[in-house]
Design an enzyme around this catalytic site. Structure first.
Site, mmCIF file in Angstrom:
data_model
loop_
_atom_site.group_PDB
_atom_site.id
_atom_site.type_symbol
_atom_site.label_atom_id
_atom_site.label_comp_id
_atom_site.label_asym_id
_atom_site.label_seq_id
_atom_site.Cartn_x
_atom_site.Cartn_y
_atom_site.Cartn_z
ATOM 1 N N ARG A 91 -0.754 -2.043 -6.786
ATOM 2 C CA ARG A 91 -0.933 -3.131 -5.811
ATOM 3 C C ARG A 91 -1.765 -4.249 -6.439
ATOM 4 O O ARG A 91 -1.421 -5.434 -6.325
ATOM 5 C CB ARG A 91 -1.614 -2.583 -4.557
ATOM 6 C CG ARG A 91 -1.948 -3.625 -3.484
ATOM 7 C CD ARG A 91 -2.421 -2.899 -2.228
ATOM 8 N NE ARG A 91 -3.096 -3.761 -1.268
ATOM 9 C CZ ARG A 91 -2.463 -4.514 -0.364
ATOM 10 N NH1 ARG A 91 -1.150 -4.536 -0.335
ATOM 11 N NH2 ARG A 91 -3.139 -5.253 0.499
ATOM 12 N N HIS A 94 -2.621 2.224 -5.784
ATOM 13 C CA HIS A 94 -3.413 1.036 -5.465
ATOM 14 C C HIS A 94 -3.599 0.162 -6.707
ATOM 15 O O HIS A 94 -3.731 -1.064 -6.598
ATOM 16 C CB HIS A 94 -4.762 1.430 -4.875
ATOM 17 C CG HIS A 94 -5.275 0.441 -3.882
ATOM 18 N ND1 HIS A 94 -4.685 0.222 -2.644
ATOM 19 C CD2 HIS A 94 -6.316 -0.438 -3.938
ATOM 20 C CE1 HIS A 94 -5.338 -0.717 -1.987
ATOM 21 N NE2 HIS A 94 -6.328 -1.138 -2.761
ATOM 22 N N LYS A 125 -2.028 -2.564 8.186
ATOM 23 C CA LYS A 125 -3.245 -2.244 8.917
ATOM 24 C C LYS A 125 -3.241 -2.934 10.273
ATOM 25 O O LYS A 125 -2.813 -4.076 10.412
ATOM 26 C CB LYS A 125 -4.474 -2.683 8.108
ATOM 27 C CG LYS A 125 -4.722 -1.833 6.873
ATOM 28 C CD LYS A 125 -6.015 -2.223 6.193
ATOM 29 C CE LYS A 125 -6.323 -1.297 5.024
ATOM 30 N NZ LYS A 125 -7.587 -1.648 4.357
ATOM 31 N N HIS A 134 -3.129 -9.288 3.739
ATOM 32 C CA HIS A 134 -4.569 -9.473 3.909
ATOM 33 C C HIS A 134 -4.844 -10.326 5.143
ATOM 34 O O HIS A 134 -4.233 -11.385 5.319
ATOM 35 C CB HIS A 134 -5.173 -10.182 2.696
ATOM 36 C CG HIS A 134 -5.272 -9.320 1.481
ATOM 37 N ND1 HIS A 134 -5.356 -9.821 0.201
ATOM 38 C CD2 HIS A 134 -5.291 -7.964 1.348
ATOM 39 C CE1 HIS A 134 -5.430 -8.819 -0.668
ATOM 40 N NE2 HIS A 134 -5.393 -7.695 0.014
ATOM 41 N N TYR A 157 -8.380 -12.041 -6.760
ATOM 42 C CA TYR A 157 -7.382 -11.994 -7.827
ATOM 43 C C TYR A 157 -7.369 -13.267 -8.652
ATOM 44 O O TYR A 157 -6.895 -13.260 -9.789
ATOM 45 C CB TYR A 157 -6.002 -11.706 -7.237
ATOM 46 C CG TYR A 157 -5.922 -10.341 -6.612
ATOM 47 C CD1 TYR A 157 -5.923 -9.200 -7.404
ATOM 48 C CD2 TYR A 157 -5.900 -10.176 -5.232
ATOM 49 C CE1 TYR A 157 -5.893 -7.939 -6.837
ATOM 50 C CE2 TYR A 157 -5.864 -8.919 -4.661
ATOM 51 C CZ TYR A 157 -5.862 -7.806 -5.463
ATOM 52 O OH TYR A 157 -5.846 -6.556 -4.907
ATOM 53 N N ARG A 207 0.865 -1.172 0.000
ATOM 54 C CA ARG A 207 0.000 0.000 0.000
ATOM 55 C C ARG A 207 0.908 1.231 0.000
ATOM 56 O O ARG A 207 2.002 1.210 0.573
ATOM 57 C CB ARG A 207 -0.898 0.012 1.228
ATOM 58 C CG ARG A 207 -1.812 -1.208 1.348
ATOM 59 C CD ARG A 207 -2.619 -1.155 2.645
ATOM 60 N NE ARG A 207 -3.521 -2.305 2.780
ATOM 61 C CZ ARG A 207 -3.216 -3.421 3.404
ATOM 62 N NH1 ARG A 207 -2.019 -3.548 3.976
ATOM 63 N NH2 ARG A 207 -4.086 -4.416 3.495
#
Length: 308
Positions: free
Chosen positions: A249, A246, A177, A272, A281, A153
């Site tokens: 990414r 992004h 995150k 993730h 994906y 990110r």
């Protein structure tokens, strides 16, 4: 306790007890300020019912015309607030308890660059770094390569310190995150060479910052600056699409899946929390496969069956 007081107390809890990033706290602040404005800043939080929450969602979707993604994000923040209030025993019952409220999101595949667009972008970044030789060009060349091969990110890359970098091994420690740490890698000689070239120019700039990415003035390179410069670079490379960090990414993840990398490795690389997020994906890969097969048109190419 009224909504305004509850909001401020919760945000302090997020800053101090949870040590969430300033970016996350600002996002919570925006979401909860919207809720407070719509429901009423000074009504008691204990009086908010399921019907109030349903009406709030309905107002955002129908009257304000907000996108379902925005509404879902705001309600996720509001849910965190009430979960905390219940845990603190400020309210006797969480209004989200057994709340039947579904916000359907449009199913969209992530936008990724084509292989040809990747080549154009990388070639332009490399050309400007080699011909211009400026610090700005060197840092942009490294940023493009790092985003494409790691899937970071933009905020994660901008937040990397020199102490997080193992130059010899091409390994970067990243805080994602929820302050979760993970390692990402710069595979191949090209990525490592771009890093080394950038570090040489960085060493010639006077700075007190420990950030890996700094400007020619010695100040940290911010995510908004990366977004602006990447968009401008893509224009100079002749790309017709608006390119964002992004998107790179998404491009990184798509390329890894299409190269046959195990989805759990991709999940770990991207940071993730759930593999369900990464699985989208595989759908991108299937879409790419179908497009390739349509272009191959086996029967048409060999003069096969005609429609009857």
């Amino acid at each position: 306790m009224d909504i305004l007081t509850a909001k401020n107390s919760f945000l302090n809890y997020c800053r101090i007890a949870k040590t969430l990033s300033p970016h996350t706290v600002r996002a919570y602040q925006t979401d909860l300020a919207h809720m407070a404005a719509k429901l009423g800043c000074h009504i008691p939080v204990s009086s908010i019912s399921r019907d109030d929450l349903r009406a709030y969602v309905g107002g955002m979707l129908q009257e304000q015309g907000l996108k379902a993604t925005s509404v879902k994000r705001r309600m996720a923040t509001v849910k965190l607030l009430f979960k905390w209030l219940e845990r603190e025993e400020t309210i006797p019952l969480n209004p989200f308890h057994r709340l039947d409220l579904s916000i359907r999101l449009p199913r969209r595949l992530p936008r990724a660059l084509t292989v040809e667009d990747i080549r154009k972008l990388l070639e332009r970044a490399r050309h400007e770094a080699e011909v211009g030789g400026t610090h700005s060009a060197q840092v942009m060349h490294f940023i493009v390569i790092a985003l494409i091969v790691t899937g970071l990110r933009v905020g994660e890359l901008a937040g990397v310190d020199l102490s997080d970098l193992n130059e010899a091994e091409g390994v970067i420690l990243v805080r994602g995150k929820g302050n979760r740490e993970r390692q990402v890698y710069l595979p191949g000689a090209t990525a490592k060479a771009a890093l080394q070239a950038y570090l040489k120019t960085r060493a010639m700039i006077e700075t007190e910052s420990d950030r890996l990415l700094i400007s020619s003035y010695g100040t940290p390179v911010t995510p908004p600056r990366i977004r602006r410069r990447l968009s401008a670079l893509a224009d100079r490379a002749g790309l017709t699409r608006h390119v964002t960090p992004h998107m790179l990414r998404h491009t990184a993840a798509t390329q890894l899946i299409e190269a046959g990398v195990d989805i759990r490795f991709v999940q770990k690389l991207l940071g993730h929390a759930s593999i369900a997020t990464t699985q989208i994906y595989t759908q991108v890969s299937d879409t790419s496969l179908r497009s390739t097969l349509e272009q191959a048109d086996t029967l048409g190419r060999i003069g096969g069956q005609r429609g009857r």
